[in-house]
Design a protein around this motif. Structure first.
Motif, PDB file in Angstrom:
ATOM      1  N   LEU A 140      -5.410  -0.802  -0.654  1.00 13.29           N
ATOM      2  CA  LEU A 140      -5.845  -2.188  -0.616  1.00 13.29           C
ATOM      3  C   LEU A 140      -7.032  -2.417  -1.557  1.00 13.29           C
ATOM      4  O   LEU A 140      -7.123  -3.457  -2.217  1.00 13.29           O
ATOM      5  CB  LEU A 140      -6.242  -2.588   0.802  1.00 13.29           C
ATOM      6  CG  LEU A 140      -5.124  -2.542   1.855  1.00 13.29           C
ATOM      7  CD1 LEU A 140      -5.673  -2.951   3.221  1.00 13.29           C
ATOM      8  CD2 LEU A 140      -3.967  -3.443   1.465  1.00 13.29           C
TER       9      LEU A 140
ATOM     10  N   SER B  46      -0.901  -4.832   2.743  1.00 17.14           N
ATOM     11  CA  SER B  46      -0.720  -3.851   3.826  1.00 17.14           C
ATOM     12  C   SER B  46       0.653  -3.960   4.443  1.00 17.14           C
ATOM     13  O   SER B  46       1.415  -4.874   4.174  1.00 17.14           O
ATOM     14  CB  SER B  46      -1.784  -4.094   4.897  1.00 17.14           C
ATOM     15  OG  SER B  46      -1.686  -5.408   5.391  1.00 17.14           O
TER      16      SER B  46
ATOM     17  N   ALA C 159       0.834  -1.192   0.000  1.00 17.15           N
ATOM     18  CA  ALA C 159       0.000   0.000   0.000  1.00 17.15           C
ATOM     19  C   ALA C 159       0.877   1.254   0.000  1.00 17.15           C
ATOM     20  O   ALA C 159       1.890   1.315   0.714  1.00 17.15           O
ATOM     21  CB  ALA C 159      -0.914  -0.005   1.214  1.00 17.15           C
TER      22      ALA C 159
END
Length: 123
Positions: free
Chosen positions: A87, A123, A14
């Motif tokens: 995401l 993430s 991300a």
């Protein structure tokens, strides 16, 4: 026979960036409006961004300011530069070519499609 081949997908964290490419076979690339769509698991395919024959662009609100579409008619290629990935950007990304006027956002207006390339944002 028009063929579209995407490349450049992959796994990215991300906040990172990726650039997708789509090469179109044939000698009439400049006559097509080009678009990028995406489809996430369990969701409908959605319009991401498109570019007209003259270089005008149109993008979904969810990607404005982060994604940029461009085309190189000499290379029969359309690009999608994706920055600040989230995401929610995880999906299979498809490029598509259209013969209609303007920059359509409906998939039905695009006659030719690539096979898709996976983009996964972690993430």
């Amino acid at each position: 026979q028009v063929q579209l081949v995407e490349s450049g997908g992959g796994l990215v964290q991300a906040g990172g960036s990726l650039r997708l490419s789509c090469v179109v076979s044939g000698r009439t690339f400049s006559s097509y409006v080009m678009g990028w769509f995406r489809q996430a698991p369990g969701r409908e395919r959605e319009f991401v961004t498109g570019i007209s024959r003259s270089g005008g662009t149109r993008s979904a609100d969810s990607v404005k300011g982060r994604f940029t579409i461009s085309r190189d008619n000499a290379k029969n290629t359309v690009y999608l530069q994706m920055n600040s990935l989230k995401l929610d950007d995880t999906a299979v990304y498809y490029c598509a070519a259209s013969n209609v006027l303007g920059i359509p956002s409906k998939g039905l207006d695009y006659a030719y499609w690539g096979q898709g390339t996976q983009v996964t944002v972690s993430s």
